[in-house]
Design an enzyme around this catalytic site. Structure first.
Site, PDB file in Angstrom:
ATOM      1  N   HIS A   1      23.876 -34.494 -13.735  1.00  0.00           N
ATOM      2  CA  HIS A   1      23.456 -35.617 -14.220  1.00  0.00           C
ATOM      3  C   HIS A   1      22.175 -35.319 -15.275  1.00  0.00           C
ATOM      4  O   HIS A   1      21.256 -35.003 -14.274  1.00  0.00           O
ATOM      5  CB  HIS A   1      23.331 -36.520 -12.564  1.00  0.00           C
ATOM      6  CG  HIS A   1      24.511 -37.461 -12.408  1.00  0.00           C
ATOM      7  ND1 HIS A   1      25.317 -38.224 -13.025  1.00  0.00           N
ATOM      8  CD2 HIS A   1      24.839 -37.404 -10.826  1.00  0.00           C
ATOM      9  CE1 HIS A   1      25.765 -38.210 -12.593  1.00  0.00           C
ATOM     10  NE2 HIS A   1      25.754 -38.053 -10.907  1.00  0.00           N
ATOM     11  N   GLY A   2      21.575 -36.124 -16.408  1.00  0.00           N
ATOM     12  CA  GLY A   2      19.892 -35.866 -16.070  1.00  0.00           C
ATOM     13  C   GLY A   2      19.964 -35.491 -17.805  1.00  0.00           C
ATOM     14  O   GLY A   2      20.917 -34.933 -18.187  1.00  0.00           O
TER      15      GLY A   2
ATOM     16  N   GLY B   1      27.548 -35.141 -17.881  1.00  0.00           N
ATOM     17  CA  GLY B   1      27.792 -34.280 -18.291  1.00  0.00           C
ATOM     18  C   GLY B   1      26.892 -33.273 -20.144  1.00  0.00           C
ATOM     19  O   GLY B   1      27.125 -32.657 -20.873  1.00  0.00           O
TER      20      GLY B   1
ATOM     21  N   ASN C   1      31.246 -39.879 -18.131  1.00  0.00           N
ATOM     22  CA  ASN C   1      30.717 -40.756 -18.156  1.00  0.00           C
ATOM     23  C   ASN C   1      29.242 -40.408 -18.981  1.00  0.00           C
ATOM     24  O   ASN C   1      29.279 -38.862 -18.660  1.00  0.00           O
ATOM     25  CB  ASN C   1      30.402 -40.904 -16.537  1.00  0.00           C
ATOM     26  CG  ASN C   1      30.468 -41.709 -15.660  1.00  0.00           C
ATOM     27  OD1 ASN C   1      31.790 -42.304 -15.584  1.00  0.00           O
ATOM     28  ND2 ASN C   1      29.979 -41.847 -14.610  1.00  0.00           N
TER      29      ASN C   1
ATOM     30  N   GLU D   1      34.455 -40.280  -5.595  1.00  0.00           N
ATOM     31  CA  GLU D   1      34.240 -38.763  -5.330  1.00  0.00           C
ATOM     32  C   GLU D   1      34.568 -38.557  -3.867  1.00  0.00           C
ATOM     33  O   GLU D   1      34.486 -38.430  -3.155  1.00  0.00           O
ATOM     34  CB  GLU D   1      32.631 -38.941  -5.950  1.00  0.00           C
ATOM     35  CG  GLU D   1      32.105 -37.704  -6.084  1.00  0.00           C
ATOM     36  CD  GLU D   1      30.171 -38.494  -6.675  1.00  0.00           C
ATOM     37  OE1 GLU D   1      29.755 -36.834  -6.266  1.00  0.00           O
ATOM     38  OE2 GLU D   1      30.286 -39.282  -7.465  1.00  0.00           O
TER      39      GLU D   1
ATOM     40  N   ASP E   1      29.720 -48.426 -11.387  1.00  0.00           N
ATOM     41  CA  ASP E   1      29.737 -47.212 -10.752  1.00  0.00           C
ATOM     42  C   ASP E   1      28.565 -46.855  -9.509  1.00  0.00           C
ATOM     43  O   ASP E   1      27.608 -47.024  -9.405  1.00  0.00           O
ATOM     44  CB  ASP E   1      28.746 -46.172 -12.378  1.00  0.00           C
ATOM     45  CG  ASP E   1      28.987 -44.773 -12.265  1.00  0.00           C
ATOM     46  OD1 ASP E   1      29.936 -44.180 -11.933  1.00  0.00           O
ATOM     47  OD2 ASP E   1      27.539 -44.041 -12.477  1.00  0.00           O
TER      48      ASP E   1
ATOM     49  N   ASP F   1      31.535 -44.316  -3.891  1.00  0.00           N
ATOM     50  CA  ASP F   1      30.838 -43.279  -3.795  1.00  0.00           C
ATOM     51  C   ASP F   1      30.180 -42.820  -1.894  1.00  0.00           C
ATOM     52  O   ASP F   1      28.784 -43.296  -2.194  1.00  0.00           O
ATOM     53  CB  ASP F   1      29.613 -43.317  -4.658  1.00  0.00           C
ATOM     54  CG  ASP F   1      28.984 -41.684  -4.750  1.00  0.00           C
ATOM     55  OD1 ASP F   1      29.470 -40.811  -4.123  1.00  0.00           O
ATOM     56  OD2 ASP F   1      28.010 -41.525  -5.700  1.00  0.00           O
TER      57      ASP F   1
END
Length: 290
Positions: free
Chosen positions: A189-190, A219, A239, A133, A81, A103
């Site tokens: 993220h996070g 998510g 993810n 991405e 990833d 990425d």
């Protein structure tokens, strides 16, 4: 059973489901992820994010992940990833990973295309899949349980400049030959402290234009209902890490706070594995519409 990412996502796209992609930063996480997938008899993606190299290096954790993926009773894709260099992607492929994400989303469109094309050529030559991405996925104030640099929609004047454009996505896929595409539509993220506002219709437009399985990063804070709409609109890979990680941390904390429990690290480790497994199962049920 080790499989490619393309195999899993092509089937998910056809069935309008999504496969969960979970980061295996520890043995507890790897075991919990595989156990969850086996108990639900569901394919899964086991991945290592390059950003987790400070926790454990790919050379160290990669062979462990490969061992569990090969012996699993369900199909498992082994995925790198957010790989940031050609060298790191090649390293993962040599270790036996069946897919890599390159990425270059922070670079220009032209640079992203040219560099991703090279990764695709290498990966496809050895039968592996490639994710790329387009767009910008926000980072919250808390990432992986620690403070860090953060950004939000408020930091940008025009969201169209950072969200994935459907026609640009179509051009990118045609020029690179990627197997799936991570897209930006408002996720974070996070640890997300407020409910995100997602542009879900954009996902459908991207899916129609690009015609490849789409990937959802970040998510955090997304409701089960929004997950279902996003998946219906073309998201085939999700993810998932932060909540799984905090579930394991919470179980560890509760174990140590119980004075009746023996002070054995291995017992605490089993408690963390069980909590991770149960959290992953909840996520899989949403993604697979079980």
């Amino acid at each position: 059973m080790l499989v490619t990412l393309k195999e899993l996502l092509d089937q998910a796209k056809e069935e309008k489901k999504a496969v969960g992609a979970f980061n295996g930063t520890t043995l507890e996480a790897i075991r919990g992820i595989i156990q969850a997938a086996e108990e639900l008899d569901t394919p899964v993606i086991l991945q290592h994010a390059q950003s987790h190299d400070d926790m454990i290096d790919l050379e160290e954790i990669g062979p462990v992940m490969l061992y569990y993926a090969k012996r699993a009773k369900v199909p498992v894709a082994l995925h790198l990833d957010h790989g940031s260099t050609l060298e790191r992607c090649v390293q993962a492929l040599r270790l036996g990973f069946t897919s890599v994400m390159y990425d270059a989303s922070a670079k220009s469109f032209e640079e992203n295309v040219e560099e991703t094309k090279e990764i695709v050529k290498i990966a496809h030559a050895v039968g592996a899949s490639v994710e790329a991405e387009l767009g910008h996925i926000f980072t919250s104030e808390v990432v992986h349980g620690e403070g860090g640099d953060s950004d939000s929609k408020d930091d940008y004047e025009n969201l169209d400049d950072i969200y994935t454009d459907p026609q640009v996505a179509k051009e990118f896929v045609e020029k690179t030959g990627v197997d799936c595409l991570a897209v930006a539509f408002g996720t974070t993220h996070g640890v997300y402290l407020t409910e995100p506002k997602l542009d879900l219709p954009r996902v459908a437009r991207i899916g129609d234009a690009a015609n490849v399985p789409l990937v959802m990063h970040g998510g955090s804070g997304v409701s089960d209902e929004d997950y279902k709409v996003a998946i219906e609109n073309g998201i085939c890979k999700v993810n998932y890490y932060t909540y799984m990680n905090t579930a394991g941390g919470r179980a560890s904390k509760e174990y140590w706070e119980d004075e009746e429990k023996p002070l054995f690290y291995d017992s605490m480790s089993l408690a963390a594995t069980e909590a991770i497994k149960e959290d992953v199962k909840k996520a899989i049920k949403v993604f697979q519409k079980k």
